[in-house]
Design a protein around this motif. Structure first.
Motif, PDB file in Angstrom:
ATOM      1  N   SER A 178       0.810  -1.227   0.000  1.00 37.20           N
ATOM      2  CA  SER A 178       0.000   0.000   0.000  1.00 37.20           C
ATOM      3  C   SER A 178       0.841   1.273   0.000  1.00 37.20           C
ATOM      4  CB  SER A 178      -0.948   0.008   1.205  1.00 37.20           C
ATOM      5  OG  SER A 178      -0.223  -0.032   2.425  1.00 37.20           O
ATOM      6  N   GLY A 179       2.152   1.135  -0.224  1.00 36.02           N
ATOM      7  CA  GLY A 179       2.980   2.314  -0.437  1.00 36.02           C
ATOM      8  C   GLY A 179       3.539   2.958   0.810  1.00 36.02           C
ATOM      9  N   LYS A 180       4.041   2.139   1.753  1.00 41.45           N
ATOM     10  CA  LYS A 180       4.515   2.728   3.011  1.00 41.45           C
ATOM     11  C   LYS A 180       5.747   3.605   2.806  1.00 41.45           C
ATOM     12  CE  LYS A 180       6.670  -1.713   4.069  1.00 41.45           C
ATOM     13  NZ  LYS A 180       6.619  -2.880   4.964  1.00 41.45           N
ATOM     14  N   SER A 181       6.670   3.202   1.928  1.00 43.78           N
ATOM     15  CA  SER A 181       7.856   4.040   1.732  1.00 43.78           C
ATOM     16  C   SER A 181       7.486   5.359   1.064  1.00 43.78           C
ATOM     17  CB  SER A 181       8.914   3.302   0.906  1.00 43.78           C
ATOM     18  OG  SER A 181       8.445   3.004  -0.391  1.00 43.78           O
ATOM     19  N   VAL A 182       6.484   5.339   0.191  1.00 42.38           N
ATOM     20  CA  VAL A 182       6.032   6.586  -0.432  1.00 42.38           C
ATOM     21  C   VAL A 182       5.350   7.469   0.610  1.00 42.38           C
ATOM     22  CG1 VAL A 182       4.587   7.590  -2.241  1.00 42.38           C
ATOM     23  CG2 VAL A 182       5.833   5.468  -2.679  1.00 42.38           C
ATOM     24  N   SER A 183       4.623   6.860   1.543  1.00 37.54           N
ATOM     25  CA  SER A 183       4.037   7.640   2.641  1.00 37.54           C
ATOM     26  C   SER A 183       5.132   8.318   3.458  1.00 37.54           C
ATOM     27  CB  SER A 183       3.199   6.735   3.553  1.00 37.54           C
ATOM     28  OG  SER A 183       2.087   6.209   2.878  1.00 37.54           O
ATOM     29  N   MET A 184       6.239   7.609   3.691  1.00 40.64           N
ATOM     30  CA  MET A 184       7.367   8.205   4.406  1.00 40.64           C
ATOM     31  C   MET A 184       7.904   9.415   3.652  1.00 40.64           C
ATOM     32  SD  MET A 184       9.588   4.851   5.474  1.00 40.64           S
ATOM     33  CE  MET A 184       8.839   3.403   6.221  1.00 40.64           C
ATOM     34  N   ILE A 185       7.954   9.303   2.332  1.00 40.01           N
ATOM     35  CA  ILE A 185       8.444  10.415   1.514  1.00 40.01           C
ATOM     36  C   ILE A 185       7.507  11.611   1.627  1.00 40.01           C
ATOM     37  CG2 ILE A 185       8.838  11.171  -0.865  1.00 40.01           C
ATOM     38  CD1 ILE A 185       9.842   8.296  -1.437  1.00 40.01           C
ATOM     39  N   PHE A 186       6.203  11.376   1.480  1.00 46.69           N
ATOM     40  CA  PHE A 186       5.245  12.475   1.605  1.00 46.69           C
ATOM     41  C   PHE A 186       5.356  13.136   2.981  1.00 46.69           C
ATOM     42  CE2 PHE A 186       2.360   9.985  -1.489  1.00 46.69           C
ATOM     43  CZ  PHE A 186       2.880  10.648  -2.587  1.00 46.69           C
ATOM     44  N   PHE A 187       5.438  12.317   4.020  1.00 47.94           N
ATOM     45  CA  PHE A 187       5.510  12.811   5.397  1.00 47.94           C
ATOM     46  C   PHE A 187       6.748  13.679   5.607  1.00 47.94           C
ATOM     47  CE2 PHE A 187       7.251  11.816   9.711  1.00 47.94           C
ATOM     48  CZ  PHE A 187       6.330  12.528  10.466  1.00 47.94           C
ATOM     49  N   SER A 188       7.900  13.147   5.259  1.00 45.67           N
ATOM     50  CA  SER A 188       9.147  13.869   5.516  1.00 45.67           C
ATOM     51  C   SER A 188       9.270  15.117   4.650  1.00 45.67           C
ATOM     52  CB  SER A 188      10.347  12.945   5.297  1.00 45.67           C
ATOM     53  OG  SER A 188      10.377  12.441   3.971  1.00 45.67           O
ATOM     54  N   GLN A 189       8.863  15.017   3.399  1.00 44.98           N
ATOM     55  CA  GLN A 189       9.002  16.168   2.509  1.00 44.98           C
ATOM     56  C   GLN A 189       8.066  17.311   2.894  1.00 44.98           C
ATOM     57  OE1 GLN A 189      11.200  16.506  -0.721  1.00 44.98           O
ATOM     58  NE2 GLN A 189      12.111  15.568   1.076  1.00 44.98           N
ATOM     59  N   LYS A 190       6.861  16.975   3.357  1.00 49.51           N
ATOM     60  CA  LYS A 190       5.964  18.059   3.768  1.00 49.51           C
ATOM     61  C   LYS A 190       6.493  18.745   5.022  1.00 49.51           C
ATOM     62  CE  LYS A 190       1.233  19.530   4.416  1.00 49.51           C
ATOM     63  NZ  LYS A 190      -0.213  19.227   4.289  1.00 49.51           N
ATOM     64  N   ILE A 191       7.072  17.976   5.932  1.00 50.83           N
ATOM     65  CA  ILE A 191       7.666  18.589   7.125  1.00 50.83           C
ATOM     66  C   ILE A 191       8.801  19.524   6.728  1.00 50.83           C
ATOM     67  CG2 ILE A 191       9.064  18.100   9.175  1.00 50.83           C
ATOM     68  CD1 ILE A 191       7.305  15.650   9.629  1.00 50.83           C
TER      69      ILE A 191
END
Length: 308
Positions: A178-191
């Motif tokens: 379900s794209g957990k590494s992509v979720s990490m990217i979205f999370f970190s980049q928005k921060i």
């Protein structure tokens, strides 16, 4: 933010290509740029035909209408899916709720439109929840799915109240694939874009192949450009934490101390966020205790999820 932009939706919009003309159902413009493309089918039609019969044809005959596209929505009213102009059919996804309270529209299309196309939401998706990734065969554009968007938003909201939460950002559940590494990217980049601070993200896994896979996903999106971001030993992990890195990737096995010794403090910084993957597995053993005891190696960091 949306007040400073002009939004316009064109219905039955004719587009002329090099050889053919096509009429798109709905094209949404932001400041004159065609950000949104919506293909509608009759309720009795299979939704997949919007992709196989229409979108595929538009890519061949009027590709320039998709050059600046941000979202593609396919719907027959009762079923709706969202993706990007590069998405294969199987990667188009439902959008199941309008907001974090679980509100839904009367029909699927209402949920989709209100959940992705409200001006503030659309601009947030464009800025923070889309990423290009190099894959075999070329470059693809990934758009956040419903669970990724709301999960990241909740985690970032928790960061604003991190002191009262004792460093705990919560648990972000994902099913396989379900794209957990992509979720990490979205999370970190928005921060990094939206929250002031000299942030460092430490991504912790318990398998070498998983560590490599996640690192490659970050690298293939251009988020990580450093070749030395993966800790190769406990000593290397301590070195990386003492330097200035945006991302550090490590196995939980690197949190080691000598026999009978307490794990040393690795950093006193408060702008480190630890993201532990596969948190339901090895977080119960001695290595995990090194991450959560009173001698936590990064005592002022924030954790997603909190080691248990």
């Amino acid at each position: 933010m949306s007040d400073n932009n002009d939004f316009f939706l064109a219905s039955q919009f004719w587009v002329t290509g090099e050889m053919y003309k096509r009429r798109a159902d709905l094209v949404g413009f932001v400041n004159g740029i065609p950000f949104l493309f919506i293909e509608l089918k009759a309720p009795h039609k299979r939704l997949e035909t919007a992709y196989t019969d229409n979108l595929t044809d538009y890519k061949d005959t009027i590709p320039h209408i998709l050059w600046y596209n941000q979202l593609v929505i396919l719907s027959n009213g009762s079923e709706s899916k969202v993706g990007s102009a590069t998405s294969e059919w199987e990667h188009f996804a439902d959008w199941k709720k309008i907001n974090d309270e679980g509100e839904e529209g009367i029909i699927s299309l209402e949920t989709m439109i209100r959940g992705t196309c409200a001006p503030e939401r659309l601009l947030d998706l464009v800025e923070n929840y889309m990423v290009f990734m190099e894959v075999p065969g070329g470059l693809v554009k990934l758009v956040a799915k419903n669970h990724q968007y709301f999960g990241v938003e909740r985690a970032i909201a928790a960061l604003s109240d991190i002191k009262s939460r004792n460093g705990k950002l919560g648990v972000f559940w994902h099913t396989p694939g379900s794209g957990k590494s992509v979720s990490m990217i979205f999370f970190s980049q928005k921060i990094l874009r939206k929250v002031s601070g000299n942030w460092t993200f430490v991504i912790v896994t318990d398998r070498k192949d998983l560590d490599t896979q996640i690192y490659k996903n970050f690298a293939n999106t251009g988020v990580v450009t450093e070749e030395q971001a993966q800790a190769t030993s406990s000593a290397h992990l301590r070195q990386l934490l003492g330097e200035d890195h945006r991302y550090i990737f490590t196995l939980i096995q690197k949190f080691r101390a000598g026999k009978g010794e307490a794990h040393p403090v690795l950093s006193e910084r408060s702008d480190i966020i630890v993201i532990a993957d596969e948190a339901h597995r090895s977080q119960y053993d001695t290595l995990a205790r090194n991450m959560r005891t009173a001698h936590y190696p990064m005592p002022h960091s924030s954790r997603l999820p909190e080691p248990r």
